[in-house]
Motif scaffolding. Structure first.
Motif, mmCIF file in Angstrom:
data_model
loop_
_atom_site.group_PDB
_atom_site.id
_atom_site.type_symbol
_atom_site.label_atom_id
_atom_site.label_comp_id
_atom_site.label_asym_id
_atom_site.label_seq_id
_atom_site.Cartn_x
_atom_site.Cartn_y
_atom_site.Cartn_z
ATOM 1 N N UNK A 97 0.865 -1.182 0.000
ATOM 2 C CA UNK A 97 0.000 0.000 0.000
ATOM 3 C C UNK A 97 0.901 1.230 0.000
ATOM 4 N N UNK A 98 0.512 2.251 -0.718
ATOM 5 C CA UNK A 98 1.281 3.489 -0.739
ATOM 6 C C UNK A 98 0.435 4.609 -0.140
ATOM 7 N N UNK A 99 0.994 5.283 0.850
ATOM 8 C CA UNK A 99 0.263 6.355 1.532
ATOM 9 C C UNK A 99 0.190 7.589 0.650
ATOM 10 N N UNK A 100 -0.617 8.552 1.093
ATOM 11 C CA UNK A 100 -0.722 9.797 0.347
ATOM 12 C C UNK A 100 0.595 10.535 0.258
ATOM 13 N N UNK A 101 1.479 10.310 1.230
ATOM 14 C CA UNK A 101 2.794 10.959 1.231
ATOM 15 C C UNK A 101 3.815 10.177 0.424
ATOM 16 N N UNK A 102 3.384 9.052 -0.167
ATOM 17 C CA UNK A 102 4.272 8.284 -1.021
ATOM 18 C C UNK A 102 5.030 7.166 -0.335
ATOM 19 N N UNK A 103 4.782 6.929 0.959
ATOM 20 C CA UNK A 103 5.478 5.852 1.673
ATOM 21 C C UNK A 103 4.906 4.501 1.251
ATOM 22 N N UNK A 104 5.809 3.570 1.009
ATOM 23 C CA UNK A 104 5.383 2.232 0.632
ATOM 24 C C UNK A 104 5.325 1.354 1.881
ATOM 25 N N UNK A 105 4.175 0.728 2.091
ATOM 26 C CA UNK A 105 3.937 -0.070 3.285
ATOM 27 C C UNK A 105 3.608 -1.498 2.874
ATOM 28 N N UNK A 106 4.242 -2.455 3.536
ATOM 29 C CA UNK A 106 3.903 -3.857 3.338
ATOM 30 C C UNK A 106 3.204 -4.397 4.570
ATOM 31 N N UNK A 130 10.382 -2.136 1.369
ATOM 32 C CA UNK A 130 9.328 -1.164 1.637
ATOM 33 C C UNK A 130 9.826 -0.186 2.692
ATOM 34 N N UNK A 131 9.125 0.931 2.824
ATOM 35 C CA UNK A 131 9.495 1.897 3.862
ATOM 36 C C UNK A 131 9.130 1.381 5.249
ATOM 37 N N UNK A 144 10.644 -10.649 16.439
ATOM 38 C CA UNK A 144 11.695 -9.637 16.345
ATOM 39 C C UNK A 144 12.661 -9.947 15.212
ATOM 40 N N UNK A 145 12.935 -11.227 15.005
ATOM 41 C CA UNK A 145 13.946 -11.622 14.014
ATOM 42 C C UNK A 145 13.537 -11.294 12.584
ATOM 43 N N UNK A 146 12.257 -11.032 12.339
ATOM 44 C CA UNK A 146 11.798 -10.764 10.975
ATOM 45 C C UNK A 146 12.185 -9.364 10.496
ATOM 46 N N UNK A 147 12.584 -8.485 11.416
ATOM 47 C CA UNK A 147 13.006 -7.147 11.020
ATOM 48 C C UNK A 147 11.865 -6.200 10.707
ATOM 49 N N UNK A 148 10.641 -6.523 11.139
ATOM 50 C CA UNK A 148 9.491 -5.676 10.846
ATOM 51 C C UNK A 148 9.534 -4.402 11.694
#
Length: 393
Positions: A122-131, A156-157, A179-183
């Motif tokens: 998903x991409x926010x209105x500010x252009x950030x890419x979110x997974x 992703x951002x 924690x190990x997944x780096x999310x």
């Protein structure tokens, strides 16, 4: 970026443990789930969030009533009008079966429908890419450690994991695995008591936003998460429509029972409240108070005195007996009870709520059960006087 994390709405759930509820307050209970959902949507719109996460058990059962489906989709349509998408998975209570839903899901709802882990971007209105990575239940339980199937953070951002469960047989996990997944954030669901399992990254159970039993108090509502640089910072927002509360009322200055009524009239609340009132410092009132309380008449009389926004559902004394109560049973009964508690299925059922905490689950092994049962036996023998053989006719 700003989003709202909610879980365990249990929209079809009724309020449990209540016997006599005034008619005017029954209306508050009947509308509570719908009002709570409306509060969530109002909050999302007012905060202009980029999206909402619903982390499982949105419904209390996997066949929601048509009434519940209708008002849920009406509220989702309000979010659609505000251009706010919703990412939704299904938990162990509302495990997904497509034919149970009679109304079409609005286009703004992105569903995780299967027990396969997948990622939606998903991409926010500010252009950030979110997974956003998640899965859903299609059965009442999932014994597999689903966290093992989650990919590591992608390109992703911000990467968010949405996960309903925590311990067997509900998609068990270890905190280190998350924690190990780096999310950047883990949006959890399933545990009704609010819990922050980690702050780096934030791993949060927001808890149920609307309490339906006396155990569901001190709720924090939903979690509003906002980015500050590359960090995601959460804060809680209350959305409950009816509150469960326990309050202590001192009768130290009371010299006559009728004075209790004026004290109760002064009780105030901020929203409709299911109140457990505990009376303390009752030495001046003698046995009459205990009698009227035990008969149920005092509770009924005080309910007539409290504000309309209060349902006085329980009335108790705070003092504990100084002498051990006498039980007209033999000591051998303790041995029989202990044998019963030693059975793993019975022991696990008694501690089912404690067992839901993923941080405690791995500690509740055979040694813990043995220690707990031994302590229970000791407390029972210390706390009660038992019938002697000579007492038997």
């Amino acid at each position: 970026m700003k989003f709202l994390h909610a879980a365990d709405l249990h929209l079809d759930r009724s309020f449990e443990g209540l016997i006599a509820v005034p008619e005017h307050f029954q209306e508050q209970l009947a509308a509570a789930n719908q009002k709570m959902l409306r509060n969530i949507v109002d909050t999302a719109i007012a905060e202009a969030v980029d999206f909402i996460l619903l982390a499982g058990d949105t419904f209390h059962q996997n066949r929601p009533t048509l009434k519940t489906q209708r008002y849920f989709f009406q509220e989702m349509a309000r979010l659609d009008e505000a251009s706010i998408p919703v990412f939704m998975n299904f938990g162990n209570h509302d495990f997904y079966q497509a034919d149970r839903y009679w109304f079409a899901f609005p286009d703004n709802i992105q569903r995780f429908n299967t027990e396969q882990v997948e990622t939606k971007t998903f991409r926010t209105g500010a252009g950030e890419k979110v997974g956003i990575t998640s899965f859903s239940y299609q059965h009442p339980t999932i014994e597999a450690a689903m966290v093992e199937k989650f990919p590591h953070k992608q390109a992703v951002d911000f990467q968010i994991g949405m996960y309903h469960g925590g311990q067997m047989p509900y998609a068990p996990f270890q905190l280190t695995q998350l924690v190990s997944k780096g999310y950047d954030y883990w949006a959890l669901g399933h545990i009704h008591v609010p819990q922050v399992l980690s702050q780096q990254p934030y791993i949060i159970y927001p808890g149920t936003p609307q309490g339906h039993t006396q155990k569901e108090t001190n709720l924090t509502g939903v979690t509003l998460v906002e980015s500050q640089g590359n960090q995601l910072i959460p804060k809680s927002i209350s959305v409950e429509a009816v509150r469960w509360e326990k309050r202590t009322l001192s009768l130290a200055a009371v010299r006559h029972p009728r004075e209790i009524f004026s004290l109760v009239r002064k009780l105030t609340v901020n929203l409709p409240t299911l109140l457990h009132l505990e009376l303390s410092d009752t030495e001046n009132l003698g046995e009459e108070l205990a009698y009227q309380l035990a008969s149920g008449e005092l509770l009924e009389a005080l309910q007539e005195e409290v504000a309309q926004e209060i349902c006085l559902w329980q009335l108790t004394l705070s003092e504990q007996p100084t002498e051990r109560p006498y039980l007209a049973v033999d000591k051998e009964l303790v041995d029989q009870l202990i044998m019963t508690y030693q059975a793993p299925p019975i022991f696990n059922e008694l501690l089912s709520e404690l067992d839901q905490n993923p941080q405690l689950h791995h500690l509740m092994d055979h040694e813990f059960r043995a220690d707990a049962v031994a302590l229970l036996e000791q407390k029972m023998r210390q706390s009660y006087q038992f019938r002697r053989a000579a007492d038997v006719d």
